[in-house]
Write a protein that holds these residues in place. Sequence first.
Motif, mmCIF file in Angstrom:
data_model
loop_
_atom_site.group_PDB
_atom_site.id
_atom_site.type_symbol
_atom_site.label_atom_id
_atom_site.label_comp_id
_atom_site.label_asym_id
_atom_site.label_seq_id
_atom_site.Cartn_x
_atom_site.Cartn_y
_atom_site.Cartn_z
ATOM 1 N N GLN A 98 -7.929 -5.309 -22.025
ATOM 2 C CA GLN A 98 -7.747 -6.311 -20.983
ATOM 3 C C GLN A 98 -6.271 -6.603 -20.701
ATOM 4 O O GLN A 98 -5.929 -7.088 -19.624
ATOM 5 N N ALA A 99 -5.406 -6.300 -21.650
ATOM 6 C CA ALA A 99 -3.974 -6.539 -21.462
ATOM 7 C C ALA A 99 -3.312 -5.444 -20.623
ATOM 8 O O ALA A 99 -2.171 -5.591 -20.201
ATOM 9 N N TRP A 100 -4.015 -4.353 -20.381
ATOM 10 C CA TRP A 100 -3.480 -3.221 -19.606
ATOM 11 C C TRP A 100 -3.530 -3.575 -18.127
ATOM 12 O O TRP A 100 -4.601 -3.815 -17.573
ATOM 13 N N LYS A 101 -2.353 -3.612 -17.490
ATOM 14 C CA LYS A 101 -2.275 -3.993 -16.069
ATOM 15 C C LYS A 101 -1.356 -3.037 -15.316
ATOM 16 O O LYS A 101 -0.248 -3.382 -14.921
ATOM 17 N N PRO A 102 -1.830 -1.809 -15.094
ATOM 18 C CA PRO A 102 -0.981 -0.841 -14.397
ATOM 19 C C PRO A 102 -0.825 -1.197 -12.927
ATOM 20 O O PRO A 102 -1.694 -1.847 -12.338
ATOM 21 N N GLU A 103 0.289 -0.760 -12.374
ATOM 22 C CA GLU A 103 0.554 -0.947 -10.951
ATOM 23 C C GLU A 103 1.073 0.375 -10.397
ATOM 24 O O GLU A 103 0.707 1.430 -10.891
ATOM 25 N N ASP A 104 1.935 0.303 -9.403
ATOM 26 C CA ASP A 104 2.513 1.515 -8.828
ATOM 27 C C ASP A 104 3.572 2.061 -9.794
ATOM 28 O O ASP A 104 3.962 1.380 -10.754
ATOM 29 N N PRO A 105 4.030 3.290 -9.583
ATOM 30 C CA PRO A 105 4.972 3.901 -10.528
ATOM 31 C C PRO A 105 6.224 3.067 -10.794
ATOM 32 O O PRO A 105 6.646 2.925 -11.946
ATOM 33 N N ARG A 106 6.817 2.488 -9.763
ATOM 34 C CA ARG A 106 8.032 1.701 -9.975
ATOM 35 C C ARG A 106 7.763 0.492 -10.866
ATOM 36 O O ARG A 106 8.503 0.213 -11.804
ATOM 37 N N GLU A 107 6.700 -0.228 -10.575
ATOM 38 C CA GLU A 107 6.382 -1.407 -11.381
ATOM 39 C C GLU A 107 6.025 -1.016 -12.818
ATOM 40 O O GLU A 107 6.343 -1.751 -13.751
ATOM 41 N N ASN A 108 5.380 0.113 -12.990
ATOM 42 C CA ASN A 108 5.073 0.576 -14.343
ATOM 43 C C ASN A 108 6.357 0.935 -15.103
ATOM 44 O O ASN A 108 6.451 0.692 -16.306
ATOM 45 N N LEU A 109 7.347 1.498 -14.399
ATOM 46 C CA LEU A 109 8.641 1.762 -15.030
ATOM 47 C C LEU A 109 9.339 0.458 -15.408
ATOM 48 O O LEU A 109 9.929 0.348 -16.487
ATOM 49 N N VAL A 110 9.252 -0.536 -14.538
ATOM 50 C CA VAL A 110 9.850 -1.842 -14.829
ATOM 51 C C VAL A 110 9.176 -2.454 -16.062
ATOM 52 O O VAL A 110 9.848 -2.965 -16.960
ATOM 53 N N LYS A 111 7.846 -2.392 -16.129
ATOM 54 C CA LYS A 111 7.129 -2.919 -17.297
ATOM 55 C C LYS A 111 7.543 -2.185 -18.562
ATOM 56 O O LYS A 111 7.765 -2.803 -19.603
ATOM 57 N N ALA A 112 7.647 -0.865 -18.467
ATOM 58 C CA ALA A 112 8.068 -0.081 -19.636
ATOM 59 C C ALA A 112 9.470 -0.481 -20.079
ATOM 60 O O ALA A 112 9.725 -0.657 -21.276
ATOM 61 N N ALA A 113 10.375 -0.641 -19.125
ATOM 62 C CA ALA A 113 11.754 -1.017 -19.466
ATOM 63 C C ALA A 113 11.799 -2.400 -20.106
ATOM 64 O O ALA A 113 12.532 -2.616 -21.084
ATOM 65 N N ALA A 114 11.024 -3.341 -19.591
ATOM 66 C CA ALA A 114 10.996 -4.687 -20.171
ATOM 67 C C ALA A 114 10.399 -4.651 -21.577
ATOM 68 O O ALA A 114 10.859 -5.379 -22.477
ATOM 69 N N LEU A 115 9.406 -3.809 -21.783
ATOM 70 C CA LEU A 115 8.834 -3.664 -23.126
ATOM 71 C C LEU A 115 9.827 -3.004 -24.080
ATOM 72 O O LEU A 115 9.899 -3.371 -25.262
ATOM 73 N N ILE A 116 10.604 -2.058 -23.594
ATOM 74 C CA ILE A 116 11.647 -1.448 -24.423
ATOM 75 C C ILE A 116 12.688 -2.500 -24.791
ATOM 76 O O ILE A 116 13.127 -2.580 -25.944
ATOM 77 N N TRP A 117 13.059 -3.342 -23.838
ATOM 78 C CA TRP A 117 13.998 -4.427 -24.099
ATOM 79 C C TRP A 117 13.432 -5.339 -25.192
ATOM 80 O O TRP A 117 14.128 -5.697 -26.145
ATOM 81 N N ALA A 118 12.154 -5.693 -25.061
ATOM 82 C CA ALA A 118 11.505 -6.539 -26.065
ATOM 83 C C ALA A 118 11.497 -5.846 -27.430
ATOM 84 O O ALA A 118 11.681 -6.492 -28.471
ATOM 85 N N ALA A 119 11.289 -4.533 -27.435
ATOM 86 C CA ALA A 119 11.298 -3.780 -28.696
ATOM 87 C C ALA A 119 12.681 -3.800 -29.336
ATOM 88 O O ALA A 119 12.807 -3.908 -30.561
ATOM 89 N N ILE A 120 13.720 -3.702 -28.524
ATOM 90 C CA ILE A 120 15.087 -3.783 -29.050
ATOM 91 C C ILE A 120 15.338 -5.169 -29.623
ATOM 92 O O ILE A 120 15.890 -5.313 -30.727
ATOM 93 N N ASP A 121 14.902 -6.216 -28.899
ATOM 94 C CA ASP A 121 15.019 -7.577 -29.426
ATOM 95 C C ASP A 121 14.277 -7.698 -30.756
ATOM 96 O O ASP A 121 14.766 -8.317 -31.698
#
Length: 134
Positions: A98-121
């Motif tokens: 239920q937490a999976w919320k894909p969108e268009d490619p650009r938004e999915n890249l933005v989500k991935a980048a924000a998750l990478i940022w969170a992983a670095i934090d």
Amino acid sequence: MIAALHTSLDAPIGEAASFAAARILTGEALRSIVGARMKQVDGDGRTIDRDQQTNEAPDLPLAAASYLNAVIDQLTGTTDERRDVSKPDLMTWPWDVQAWKPEDPRENLVKAAALIWAAIDWLDHAPVTEATHG
């Protein structure tokens, strides 16, 4: 409570003197990533402390990988029934479906980048161990 943003001329942002570097720092891509990370924190309560309490070290990078896999499938037109973009990649997605919320490619890249940022934090605030800093 409103936090103040303090900037300095120290590296790396202070060294962004060229037009090309300034364009990246003020561009739509970075603003989108910052906005997505802010939404994770302010909208979803995904603070660094909460992420530390509720996630294992690989969870955030795995979630980012799931969004990256979706982007690859979207951009290549992959129609492999084992990897339906509307469903998370079960090999990498660490949370409930239920937490999976894909969108268009650009938004999915933005989500991935924000998750990478969170992983670095997450790593920056994790206790020092061989697994987290080795």
